[in-house]
Design a protein around this motif. Structure first.
Motif, PDB file in Angstrom:
ATOM      1  N   UNK A 250     -11.167  67.714  47.015  1.00  0.00           N
ATOM      2  CA  UNK A 250     -12.406  67.817  47.800  1.00  0.00           C
ATOM      3  C   UNK A 250     -13.550  67.088  47.118  1.00  0.00           C
ATOM      4  N   UNK A 251     -13.633  67.206  45.808  1.00  0.00           N
ATOM      5  CA  UNK A 251     -14.731  66.579  45.067  1.00  0.00           C
ATOM      6  C   UNK A 251     -14.507  65.087  44.861  1.00  0.00           C
ATOM      7  N   UNK A 252     -13.281  64.712  44.541  1.00  0.00           N
ATOM      8  CA  UNK A 252     -13.034  63.337  44.122  1.00  0.00           C
ATOM      9  C   UNK A 252     -12.714  62.358  45.231  1.00  0.00           C
ATOM     10  N   UNK A 253     -12.098  62.827  46.315  1.00  0.00           N
ATOM     11  CA  UNK A 253     -11.671  61.894  47.354  1.00  0.00           C
ATOM     12  C   UNK A 253     -12.837  61.140  48.007  1.00  0.00           C
ATOM     13  N   UNK A 254     -13.972  61.798  48.332  1.00  0.00           N
ATOM     14  CA  UNK A 254     -15.082  61.020  48.898  1.00  0.00           C
ATOM     15  C   UNK A 254     -15.549  59.897  47.978  1.00  0.00           C
ATOM     16  N   UNK A 255     -15.662  60.183  46.672  1.00  0.00           N
ATOM     17  CA  UNK A 255     -16.064  59.144  45.729  1.00  0.00           C
ATOM     18  C   UNK A 255     -15.008  58.058  45.651  1.00  0.00           C
TER      19      UNK A 255
ATOM     20  N   UNK B  97     -24.939  54.510  40.014  1.00  0.00           N
ATOM     21  CA  UNK B  97     -25.725  55.091  41.107  1.00  0.00           C
ATOM     22  C   UNK B  97     -24.869  56.028  41.963  1.00  0.00           C
ATOM     23  N   UNK B  98     -23.632  55.643  42.231  1.00  0.00           N
ATOM     24  CA  UNK B  98     -22.760  56.486  43.053  1.00  0.00           C
ATOM     25  C   UNK B  98     -22.480  57.826  42.386  1.00  0.00           C
ATOM     26  N   UNK B  99     -22.136  57.809  41.106  1.00  0.00           N
ATOM     27  CA  UNK B  99     -21.768  59.047  40.414  1.00  0.00           C
ATOM     28  C   UNK B  99     -22.978  59.952  40.234  1.00  0.00           C
ATOM     29  N   UNK B 100     -24.128  59.383  39.902  1.00  0.00           N
ATOM     30  CA  UNK B 100     -25.338  60.192  39.776  1.00  0.00           C
ATOM     31  C   UNK B 100     -25.712  60.801  41.127  1.00  0.00           C
ATOM     32  N   UNK B 101     -25.595  60.020  42.193  1.00  0.00           N
ATOM     33  CA  UNK B 101     -25.900  60.535  43.529  1.00  0.00           C
ATOM     34  C   UNK B 101     -24.948  61.663  43.913  1.00  0.00           C
ATOM     35  N   UNK B 102     -23.664  61.484  43.631  1.00  0.00           N
ATOM     36  CA  UNK B 102     -22.700  62.544  43.925  1.00  0.00           C
ATOM     37  C   UNK B 102     -23.011  63.803  43.127  1.00  0.00           C
ATOM     38  N   UNK B 103     -23.389  63.640  41.862  1.00  0.00           N
ATOM     39  CA  UNK B 103     -23.679  64.794  41.008  1.00  0.00           C
ATOM     40  C   UNK B 103     -24.902  65.563  41.494  1.00  0.00           C
ATOM     41  N   UNK B 104     -25.881  64.853  42.002  1.00  0.00           N
ATOM     42  CA  UNK B 104     -27.133  65.493  42.415  1.00  0.00           C
ATOM     43  C   UNK B 104     -27.080  66.068  43.824  1.00  0.00           C
ATOM     44  N   UNK B 105     -26.303  65.438  44.724  1.00  0.00           N
ATOM     45  CA  UNK B 105     -26.365  65.850  46.134  1.00  0.00           C
ATOM     46  C   UNK B 105     -24.993  66.179  46.735  1.00  0.00           C
ATOM     47  N   UNK B 106     -24.010  65.304  46.592  1.00  0.00           N
ATOM     48  CA  UNK B 106     -22.743  65.531  47.283  1.00  0.00           C
ATOM     49  C   UNK B 106     -21.967  66.697  46.690  1.00  0.00           C
ATOM     50  N   UNK B 107     -21.700  66.665  45.386  1.00  0.00           N
ATOM     51  CA  UNK B 107     -20.872  67.704  44.788  1.00  0.00           C
ATOM     52  C   UNK B 107     -21.505  69.087  44.858  1.00  0.00           C
ATOM     53  N   UNK B 108     -22.825  69.240  44.698  1.00  0.00           N
ATOM     54  CA  UNK B 108     -23.401  70.569  44.948  1.00  0.00           C
ATOM     55  C   UNK B 108     -23.144  71.073  46.363  1.00  0.00           C
ATOM     56  N   UNK B 109     -23.200  70.167  47.355  1.00  0.00           N
ATOM     57  CA  UNK B 109     -22.917  70.572  48.732  1.00  0.00           C
ATOM     58  C   UNK B 109     -21.461  70.970  48.919  1.00  0.00           C
ATOM     59  N   UNK B 110     -20.572  70.458  48.055  1.00  0.00           N
ATOM     60  CA  UNK B 110     -19.144  70.772  48.142  1.00  0.00           C
ATOM     61  C   UNK B 110     -18.741  71.911  47.208  1.00  0.00           C
TER      62      UNK B 110
END
Length: 555
Positions: free
Chosen positions: A290-295, A536-549
Motif C-alpha cells: 500500500x505504501x510503496x506501490x504508488x511511489x 521531491x517525490x519521497x519527501x512529498x510522499x512522507x509529508x502527505x501521501x504516506x500519512x494519508x495511507x
C-alpha cells in the motif's frame, strides 16, 4: 541466445575494453552463450561495467582516503572503547543522570562501545575495501561474538528467522514462475502492442513494475529482462537513440519499482526486521504494498518519460515502431503467443494465490513466511508443481541470505546493547537546536543521505544495514515516527544510477555484449535530473501521501 531462466547473476567480465558498438548489434551478440558471475544482491562488484575487469588496487588519492578513513575509525573506536573498558575494569556500572542525558562516552557501556566500533569498521570495510560485503558482515558478527556483545545463540538463530525463510521460499516460487515462461509471455504481450516509442517505453515500464511481484531481487529481474531488450534491439534496426533510451529505462525502472514490494530488494527485509527488533512492529507485505506501490508506479513512469525527453528527439518519438511477437519469440525458449501452456497456467494460479494470501494476511492470520512455504511446496510438488526442487534451490541467492542474517544480527546488537540509542542521542544534539523544524530537517537529511549513499556503499542491503539502525534510534527524539523515517530512507536507497558499479542491473545493462552498452556519461546525465526528482517525490510522499495511507511522519 541462452534459454530464458531466472538468475540473479550478472555476466562475468569479458576481457579488455572494446570499441562501442551500435545498440542494434546487440541482437547478434545474443546468439553467443552467456556466462554467469557472482553478482548476488549484497555482494560487492568493483568491476567496471565497461571493461569487465577490476580496477587496480587503491593508489594515490584513493589509497590515501582509505587509510585516512581507517585512522579515523581507529581513533573513534579507541575513544569509545578505552573509557568503557576502564570503567568496566574498575567496577563502574552506572552513570549519573547528567551523564546519561549528555551524549558522551561516560554513558556508554563496554558492549555498546564495542558494538559501535565494530559497526564503524564494517562500514569502512563496505566502503573502502574490495572484500565481499557478506564477508565483511561475517567479520563484524564474529568480532561481536568474541567480545560478548552478541550472544552466539542470537547470531545463529538469525538464519532461522522468518525473514530468511520468506525470501528462500519466495525465490523458489519465482524460479518456477520464470522457468515456466509466464513472465516472458506477459512482457512480450505488452511490448508487442506498442506502435509509438513512448508507448513502447511505458509498456516496458509497466511490465517491469509487475515483475517486482514475481521475481525477488533486482538483479534477477534484470537477468530476466535482458532477453526482451535484446529482442527489441533486433527488431528496431537503425534506431540507436531509441535503443539507448530503452537501455537506460530498463535498469532504472527495475531499481525504482522495487519499492512496490516487500520482496523487491533485500534492503526491504532488513528494514522491516530492524523495525521489529527496535519497536516490536515491522512492515508487512500488505502494508508495504500500500505504501510503496504508488511511489513505484509514479517514479518509474516519470523516470521513463524523463529518459525519453532527455535522450530522444521529438522526431524520434513520433516515428512509429513495430515489435511483433515473432520478433520476441525468435530466441525465446518458451512460447510467447497462443494459449497458455499447462505449466504457465499452474504458474499463474500459484502466483496469484500466493500474492492474494499475502495481501489478505489480516483475514486468515497466516504469516507471509508460512504462505511462501506453502507456495514453495506447491511449486515443487511432483505432478502438480512447475519446477523441480533441486533446480529451484540452486537459484536461491544464498549469499544474499547469509548477508541478511549477518546484518540482522549486527542490527540486533546495536539495539540490544544500547549502542543505537547512544548514537541517536549523540547525533540529536545539533539537530535539537532547530526547534519545531527539527523533524522536517531530519527527514530532508535522511532522504538526501540515502539518495547519495550509493556513491560510497554499493550494496543496497549494506546501505540499509548501516543507516536504518541509527535512523530508528534518532527519529523518536525528534518527534518522527521511526517506521516512517526508515521507510523513506529505504525508498530513497532505490536510487543508485550514477555509476555502472552502483547497482547490479545497471552493471548488467552496461555490458556491451550481454546488455545495452550504457555509457557512463549517460548515467551521469540521467542522475543529474533523476536525483532531485526522487528527492521531491519521497519527501512529498512522507509529508502527505504516506500519512494519508496510515504512516504518519510525526508522532
Amino acid at each position: 541466445m541462452s534459454t530464458v531462466r531466472y538468475a540473479t547473476e550478472p555476466p562475468a567480465g569479458r576481457g579488455p575494453q572494446r570499441p562501442r558498438t551500435r545498440p542494434e548489434a546487440h541482437a547478434a551478440a545474443a546468439e553467443q552463450p552467456r556466462r554467469g558471475g557472482s553478482g548476488w544482491p549484497g555482494a560487492k562488484s568493483r568491476a567496471t561495467a565497461r571493461t569487465g575487469t577490476r580496477p587496480p588496487r587503491c593508489t594515490g588519492t584513493r589509497f590515501t582516503r582509505r587509510w585516512i578513513a581507517a585512522a579515523v575509525v581507529i581513533l573513534l573506536a579507541a575513544w569509545l572503547v578505552v573509557p568503557a573498558a576502564i570503567r568496566a575494569a574498575g567496577g563502574v556500572t552506572d552513570v549519573t543522570s547528567t551523564a546519561a542525558a549528555t551524549p558522551d562516552t561516560a554513558a556508554l557501556s563496554l558492549p555498546a562501545a564495542a558494538t559501535i566500533a565494530v559497526f564503524l569498521a564494517a562500514v569502512w570495510g563496505w566502503v573502502f575495501t574490495r572484500l565481499d560485503d557478506t564477508l565483511v558482515a561475517f567479520l563484524a558478527a564474529a568480532c561481536l561474538l568474541v567480545v560478548g556483545a552478541l550472544p552466539a545463540d542470537a547470531f545463529f538463530a538469525s538464519l532461522g528467522d522468518s525473514t530468511i525463510w520468506l525470501l528462500i521460499c519466495a525465490c523458489i516460487i519465482a524460479a518456477g514462475v520464470a522457468a515456466s515462461g509466464l513472465a516472458l509471455r506477459g512482457a512480450a504481450q505488452l511490448v508487442a502492442r506498442a506502435r509509438r516509442p513512448r508507448t513502447l517505453a511505458h509498456a516496458s515500464t509497466a511490465a517491469l513494475i509487475v515483475s517486482a511481484f514475481a521475481i525477488p531481487a533486482t538483479s534477477g529481474r534484470a537477468a530476466l529482462s535482458l532477453p526482451v531488450y535484446r529482442a527489441i534491439a533486433g527488431a528496431l534496426p537503425g534506431r540507436p537513440a531509441l535503443l539507448r533510451a530503452l537501455g537506460l529505462i530498463f535498469p532504472t525502472v527495475i531499481l525504482l519499482s522495487a519499492v512496490g514490494s516487500l520482496l523487491g530488494a533485500g534492503a526491504h527485509l532488513i528494514t522491516s526486521q530492524l523495525l521489529t527488533e527496535a519497536t516490536g512492529e515491522g512492515i508487512g507485505f500488505l502494508r508495504w504494498l500500500v505504501l510503496g506501490l504508488p511511489l513505484a508506479v509514479v517514479s518509474s513512469h516519470l523516470a521513463c518519460e524523463l529518459v525519453l525527453l532527455r535522450f530522444t528527439t521529438r522526431a524520434e518519438r513520433r516515428t512509429r515502431v513495430r515489435v511483433t511477437l515473432n520478433d520476441l519469440a525468435r530466441d525465446a525458449a518458451t512460447p510467447v503467443s497462443g494459449p497458455l501452456t499447462r505449466v504457465e497456467q499452474r504458474a499463474l494460479l500459484l502466483l496469484g494465490t500466493v500474492v492474494a494470501l499475502w495481501c489478505t494476511e489480516p483475514v486468515h492470520g497466516l504469516s507471509p513466511a508460512v504462505v511462501a512455504l506453502l507456495g514453495a511446496i506447491a511449486a515443487t510438488l511432483p505432478g502438480v508443481g512447475i519446477i523441480g526442487l533441486g533446480p529451484a534451490v540452486k537459484r536461491v541467492p544464498w549469499q544474499l541470505l547469509l548477508f541478511l542474517a549477518a546484518t540482522l544480527a549486527l542490527g540486533s546488537a546495536l539495539t540490544d546493547t544500547g549502542a543505537a540509542t547512544w548514537l541517536g542521542e549523540t547525533l540529536l544534539t545539533p539537530v535539537r537546536g532547530l526547534g519545531q523544524g527539527a523533524g522536517l530537517a531530519f527527514l530532508l537529511l535522511v532522504v538526501a543521505l540515502s539518495l547519495a549513499a550509493h556513491l560510497v556503499i554499493q550494496s543496497r542491503s549494506a546501505r540499509s544495514a548501516a543507516l536504518i539502525p541509527v535512523i530508528i534510534a534518532i527519529a523518536p527524539g525528534l518527534g518522527v515516527d521511526p517506521a516512517a523515517a526508515a521507510f523513506a530512507s529505504t525508498a530513497a536507497a532505490g536510487f543508485c544510477h550514477t555509476l555502472p558499479s552502483s547497482a547490479k542491473p545497471v552493471a548488467m545493462f552496461s555490458d556491451e555484449e550481454s546488455g545495452g552498452g550504457i555509457d557512463p556519461v549517460d548515467l551521469l546525465r540521467l542522475s543529474t535530473w533523476l536525483a532531485p526528482l526522487m528527492f521531491l517525490l519521497i519527501v512529498s510522499c512522507s509529508l502527505w501521501l504516506w500519512p494519508a495511507l496510515g504512516l504518519p511522519l510525526f508522532i
